[in-house]
Design an enzyme around this catalytic site. Structure first.
Site, PDB file in Angstrom:
ATOM      1  N   ASP A 124       0.842  -1.189   0.000  1.00  0.00           N
ATOM      2  CA  ASP A 124       0.000   0.000   0.000  1.00  0.00           C
ATOM      3  C   ASP A 124       0.886   1.251   0.000  1.00  0.00           C
ATOM      4  O   ASP A 124       1.755   1.365  -0.873  1.00  0.00           O
ATOM      5  CB  ASP A 124      -0.966  -0.063   1.196  1.00  0.00           C
ATOM      6  CG  ASP A 124      -1.962   1.071   1.253  1.00  0.00           C
ATOM      7  OD1 ASP A 124      -2.971   1.013   0.540  1.00  0.00           O
ATOM      8  OD2 ASP A 124      -1.724   2.022   2.022  1.00  0.00           O
ATOM      9  N   HIS A 322      -7.295  -6.290  -1.026  1.00  0.00           N
ATOM     10  CA  HIS A 322      -6.193  -5.353  -0.862  1.00  0.00           C
ATOM     11  C   HIS A 322      -5.188  -5.763   0.206  1.00  0.00           C
ATOM     12  O   HIS A 322      -4.004  -5.470   0.078  1.00  0.00           O
ATOM     13  CB  HIS A 322      -6.753  -3.977  -0.517  1.00  0.00           C
ATOM     14  CG  HIS A 322      -5.705  -2.927  -0.343  1.00  0.00           C
ATOM     15  ND1 HIS A 322      -4.879  -2.523  -1.372  1.00  0.00           N
ATOM     16  CD2 HIS A 322      -5.322  -2.199   0.746  1.00  0.00           C
ATOM     17  CE1 HIS A 322      -4.051  -1.580  -0.940  1.00  0.00           C
ATOM     18  NE2 HIS A 322      -4.298  -1.378   0.339  1.00  0.00           N
TER      19      HIS A 322
END
Length: 345
Positions: A124, A322
């Site tokens: 991320d 994610h």
């Protein structure tokens, strides 16, 4: 992991440089000096240094499954709380979270540990930081595993300029984060609300959102995401509680300040316009990760290869969202260790 959480609860009441010295099967938490600030690191193992860099809104704890796997494989695995997070320092100025500062923090960790070089792993925002660290400090970092956020070179405009031009007055979280003091006020008032809505799988059941109007003026972010009907299989109540307690103490401002430097980072790095990452790189993501927007491995490889000539592989893990290293730790660890073995030869 349960025994480790109990150990942490037992020691967190003491102001000590070393927070937890637990068994060899669990990480040690301690505070070091890096780049003029104090940073808490979690570490396990001995051997070549592997630095694991978390994203938003996370902490060292995001790597709880990778630290022991790397240590067992013969590496010194170190996961910091990045500046603004957890028990690390939280400078006041927004510009103290720009790419020059946060990549220099990684270099400072190497210096504090007496290491000349390290391998980077980032997820991320940690992927954004580590991509840039490879470019800004290539002599210190020898290889990279980037997760979730690919890199295809410096754009002609910053991401903020692109989003503003595309979205106008519609809500989008990155633009929302540009408003001084607003997002952190919302999240600090309800850390469990924001975290429980973000830490989900793509197929996690939710309640209906209470705000469906696309305009920013309709409200903030939490009510735009339906409340979860339960925890995903990869996140225990103890895991969520740990994250929530960390953000109750640290607040959200520091992490949001990374986003507030998107345009500044673009403005201050014109020297990277034609620069390539020459070191070996592995890219990992969940195939359902919203960040890659349905891209195939072939499409991702084609977009990255011109600026990452030694891109060894693109691994998309099936039916995964994610939070790839938490959702699929066994598959993620296997891919990472295979890559590390390949660059040792």
């Amino acid at each position: 992991m349960k025994t480790f959480l109990i150990a942490m609860v037992a020691v967190f009441g003491f102001a000590s440089t070393v927070e937890a010295q637990v068994t060899t099967e669990q990480p040690t938490l301690r505070t070091i000096q890096s780049n003029g600030i104090r940073m808490r690191i979690a570490e396990m193992g001995t051997g070549p240094l592997v630095l694991l860099v978390h994203g938003w809104p996370e902490s060292w704890y995001s790597w709880r499954h990778q630290l022991p796997a790397l240590a067992k494989a013969g590496y010194h695995a170190v996961a910091p709380d990045m500046r603004g997070y957890g028990k690390s320092d939280k400078p006041a100025a927004v510009e103290d979270y720009d790419i020059q500062h946060v990549t220099a923090d990684l270099v400072g960790i190497l210096d504090a540990l007496g290491e000349r070089q390290a391998i980077l792993i980032g997820h991320d925002w940690g992927a954004i930081v580590t991509w840039q660290a490879m470019l800004l400090h290539p002599q210190r970092f020898t290889a990279l595993v980037a997760m979730s956020v690919p890199y295809s070179g410096r754009g002609e405009r910053s991401i903020i300029q692109n989003l503003q031009a595309t979205l106008g007055d519609n809500f989008y979280y990155i633009l929302y984060f540009q408003e001084p003091g607003v997002a952190e006020k919302e999240f600090d008032a309800d850390p469990r609300g924001i975290l429980s809505r973000l830490y989900l799988s793509p197929d996690s059941p939710r309640e209906a959102p209470t705000i469906t109007d696309r305009k920013r003026a309709a409200g903030g972010w939490i009510p735009r995401m339906g409340a979860p009907k339960g925890l995903p299989s990869w996140l225990t109540q103890a895991d969520l509680d740990y994250y929530v307690n960390e953000f109750k103490e640290a607040g959200f401002r520091g992490g949001i300040n990374y986003y507030r430097n998107f345009h500044r980072n673009w403005e201050t790095t014109p020297q990277l316009a034609d620069k390539k990452i020459e070191a070996p790189v592995l890219f990992i993501a969940g195939d359902k990760d919203v960040v890659i927007r349905g891209a195939t491995a072939e499409a991702l490889r084609a977009s990255m290869k011109p600026v990452v000539p030694d891109l060894r592989d693109v691994k998309l893990i099936a039916n995964t969202g994610h939070w790839v290293q938490q959702e699929r730790p066994a598959e993620t660890n296997a891919a990472v260790l295979e890559f590390l073995r390949s660059i040792k030869r």
